[in-house]
Design an enzyme around this catalytic site. Structure first.
Site, PDB file in Angstrom:
ATOM      1  N   ASP A   1      10.293  -2.338 -15.650  1.00  0.00           N
ATOM      2  CA  ASP A   1       8.836  -2.159 -15.657  1.00  0.00           C
ATOM      3  C   ASP A   1       8.479  -0.726 -16.047  1.00  0.00           C
ATOM      4  OD1 ASP A   1       6.218  -3.007 -15.459  1.00  0.00           O
ATOM      5  OD2 ASP A   1       6.066  -2.643 -13.303  1.00  0.00           O
TER       6      ASP A   1
ATOM      7  N   THR B   1       0.851  -1.191   0.000  1.00  0.00           N
ATOM      8  CA  THR B   1       0.000   0.000   0.000  1.00  0.00           C
ATOM      9  C   THR B   1       0.881   1.233   0.000  1.00  0.00           C
ATOM     10  OG1 THR B   1      -1.690  -1.189   1.259  1.00  0.00           O
ATOM     11  CG2 THR B   1      -1.843   1.215   1.241  1.00  0.00           C
ATOM     12  N   VAL B   2       0.432   2.273  -0.721  1.00  0.00           N
ATOM     13  CA  VAL B   2       1.134   3.545  -0.744  1.00  0.00           C
ATOM     14  C   VAL B   2       0.255   4.584  -0.056  1.00  0.00           C
ATOM     15  CG1 VAL B   2       2.245   5.302  -2.156  1.00  0.00           C
ATOM     16  CG2 VAL B   2       2.246   2.918  -2.911  1.00  0.00           C
TER      17      VAL B   2
END
Length: 731
Positions: free
Chosen positions: A138, A29-30
């Site tokens: 990515d 989670t950010v």
């Protein structure tokens, strides 16, 4: 963009207090977070179920390393990280701009000059990674953040050293299929040439609004990446040759980042033109809106679901009216970036009050708010690692909060105004009638000024004092206290680091005449080491000719220090008990003759020379006391294991002693609060109220755990917690 915290999200990680959720995925989670210095950060955590896996911990550590490698110019600056914590976390700069995919959705494909400039800057970012033998693996539009100063590359969750495949099984693919290189799609080694392939896909998306291999199921995308020609419909003709080469299936046929950057720059008329000048106006407006919106976020935590709910009287993190950013702050932010006029255009409404004018009056915040004797409660924000929740109390007004300062009617909790131009409460002080502010600015060269604040509106007036040799922007500036004719403050000069102190700075304690604006005196303060975040003083107060201060060293040792208030001469100082909580250490109990230190003992020291005038031993040798309070010739304190005592301030003889009650060490972290007819002290059940004359206990006073302050004219006991302010009866 911002989501509420859940009931089981952490309250704090490291030095950062969590404010809101920015997103959550399979890895973690950010959060939006803030430090005690006011720094806003994006704080990324790993899910607890993954933190037990050594491979995922290693991956997280490599992500931290890669984020540090790319640095603050091309990526989000790393502020702090703890990959070894029970919940591994990484705090970085909160990038003020949208991701590339959102930007294209909002404003459409970027014009060719913007794509070329974007590509050139991303080449520089990748070159910096590759020079340290790190590949991103990515790169995709959602991992490219667009700011007014250029793109920033984020999310290094699967970055790794070139040639290091120990975190990926042979033959498996890690990354995002639509932007993978062919070799990555088959689980082979992904080198710097693979990042160039992905970068070309990002630029195709920026120029056309679609990726080079379309959308669909991962298996279909992986097949197209490996075998199909890229879809370059809509790519400007000038970009077709170079992007085609970048998307070659054979890594050896692709240009290097240096070669690609040169070809992209060749098509620009002015390679030195600011990046913001190449962006569409609609996109600039969105960036400006995001710059403003982050200042509006206040902590909000969802309640415990009914199936998990327990009896709990702690205040919930309910939402509050968002603060309005001051015009001064808006101009400072707008002027300090390449946004220029754009920050004052489409995004300006968010800063200048673009909200419903029919703001509801404050109400108790939900079923879990403390009720019993509560008059009102509102959300306020403190991060008391550096600043103590000490409100400014004036007639008809109480000013609270650190981030989003609010002026409230003490009787009703109604807001008078919020978020004045001074951002930190440690830059404000009152003499009980007027409010003074040491102004804050983003201008590196602006001198330190002190001005009055209109109590009715929160508007800063003209400066009453200006110190051209001191800098307003420096983080350690404090306005300590004020009298009818003098303000006392700390100010410094020297370089301005991004946070905390610098060893190259010089700091001073000074007094200034409000009427003439002249500096009365100035004495040097000890230097602070680089990156130290401990302020020089915890509190200050003037009593007659004495300036009484609680000063702390760089390593946190508190000392009681007394200066001559007229000349600045240091008269005496002595250490305080460092076992006391910060709020207790900072408390100052002073009358015309003595200061009563918060040292775990109960004694009176003469203001003139610091010598002991009397000492109260308590019920047993070595008895410990909480911080004392003094009013009208009586000193009040709580003795551990006994209760409250009231002593004559002149000689320490007892006036009365509370009947014995259970008092634990936890009840000694705050001073009693002296009201009109009663004195209140902390207890496990809330507060104990004792008659000022006799010590007879009144009914138990049920209230939440907080720091308490008396507002006599409003007959309110003001409770200040880390995230709320409330009011109870004061008798």
């Amino acid at each position: 963009m911002f989501s509420p915290l859940t009931h089981d999200d952490p309250h704090r990680l490291g030095a950062y207090r969590l404010i809101a959720r920015l997103g959550s995925g399979g890895m973690g989670t950010v959060y939006l977070a803030r430090s005690a210095t006011g720094r806003t950060a994006a704080l990324k955590t790993m899910h607890a179920r993954l933190a037990t896996d050594p491979a995922f911990r290693t991956r997280f550590r490599l992500e931290v390393d890669a984020a540090r490698v790319i640095g603050p110019v091309h990526g989000a600056q790393v502020f702090d990280a703890d990959p070894l914590a029970e919940t591994p976390w990484l705090a970085t700069e909160y990038v003020l701009g949208p991701p590339l995919d959102d930007a294209v959705t909002l404003a459409g494909p970027l014009p060719e000059p913007a794509v070329r400039a974007l590509g050139g800057l991303l080449c520089a970012a990748l070159a910096q990674l590759h020079a340290s033998d790190v590949v991103h693996r990515d790169l995709k539009p959602s991992n490219i953040m667009l700011t007014a100063d250029g793109p920033k590359v984020i999310d290094f969750g699967i970055a790794r050293a070139i040639g290091d495949d120990h975190l990926t099984r042979t033959g498996s693919a890690a990354g995002t299929p639509a932007f993978m290189s062919p070799e990555q799609a088959t689980g082979q080694e992904h080198t710097s040439a693979g990042d160039v392939f992905a970068l070309a896909g990002v630029l195709v998306h920026a120029a056309t609004g679609h990726g080079p291999f379309g959308t669909g199921q991962p298996a279909d995308l992986l097949y197209r990446v490996r075998y199909a020609d890229p879809d370059l419909i809509g790519v400007p003709p000038g970009l077709l040759p170079v992007l085609t080469r970048c998307l070659a299936k054979n890594p050896a046929d692709r240009p290097t980042t240096t070669g690609l950057a040169a070809e992209l720059a060749a098509g620009l008329e002015d390679v030195h033109r600011p990046f913001a000048d190449r962006l569409p106006e609609l996109l600039l407006g969105e960036i400006a809106r995001l710059v403003g919106s982050v200042w509006h976020v206040r902590p909000y935590r969802l309640p415990v679901p009914p199936e998990h709910a327990l009896a709990d009287t702690r205040p919930s993190d309910a939402a509050a009216t968002p603060p309005v950013m001051s015009r001064r702050k808006l101009l400072a932010i707008g002027g300090s970036s390449a946004l220029g006029a754009a920050a004052l255009g489409a995004g300006a409404w968010a800063w200048l009050g673009g909200r419903d004018s029919a703001d509801p009056k404050p109400k108790p915040t939900g079923s879990q708010a403390p009720k019993w004797d509560l008059f009102w409660q509102v959300r306020t924000s403190y991060d008391n690692a550096r600043i103590l929740p000490q409100p400014l109390v004036l007639d008809g007004l109480v000013i609270v909060g650190e981030y989003g300062v609010q002026a409230l009617d003490p009787r009703t909790g109604e807001p008078k105004w919020d978020d004045p131009d001074v951002y930190f409460m440690r830059r404000t002080a009152t003499d009980g009638k007027r409010i003074y502010a040491a102004d804050y600015t983003l201008d590196e060269n602006e001198p330190l000024t002190v001005a009055t604040v209109d109590a009715a509106t929160g508007t800063i007036g003209d400066p009453v004092a200006e110190f051209k040799d001191l800098r307003a922007i420096l983080d350690g500036t404090q306005l300590l206290c004020a009298t009818d004719d003098t303000v006392y403050l700390t100010g410094g000069r020297g370089p301005h680091p991004k946070s905390g102190f610098s060893a190259e700075q010089s700091w001073f304690l000074l007094g200034a005449d409000i009427r003439s604006g002249k500096k009365l005196w100035q004495v040097p303060l000890p230097a602070r080491p680089d990156k130290s975040e401990r302020l020089h003083f915890l509190s200050g107060r003037v009593e007659g000719e004495y300036l009484v201060l609680v000063q702390q060293s760089a390593d946190g040792e508190p000392r009681l220090v007394v200066h001559n208030a007229t000349t600045g001469e240091a008269l005496w100082d002595r250490p305080l008990d460092n076992d006391q909580p910060l709020f207790g250490q900072a408390h100052l109990a002073v009358d015309a003759q003595h200061v009563y230190p918060a040292s775990g003992e109960l004694a009176a020291l003469r203001l003139a020379d610091g010598k002991e005038a009397w000492r109260f031993e308590g019920s047993a040798s070595g008895a410990r006391f909480g911080p004392p309070a003094v009013k009208d010739g009586v000193v009040y304190a709580v003795e551990e294991g006994r209760g409250m005592v009231a002593l004559d301030a002149a000689d320490g003889t007892p006036r009365w002693v509370e009947k014995k009650r259970a008092v634990t060490a936890d009840d000694l972290d705050a001073p009693p609060v002296v009201g009109i007819a009663y004195v209140y002290s902390k207890a496990a059940t809330g507060l104990v109220a004792a008659d000022l004359r006799t010590g007879a206990a009144a009914r138990p006073f049920k209230a939440s755990g907080a720091r308490y302050f008396a507002h006599e004219s409003a007959r309110r006991l003001i409770a200040v917690g880390d995230s709320y302010t409330a009011a109870y009866p004061l008798a």
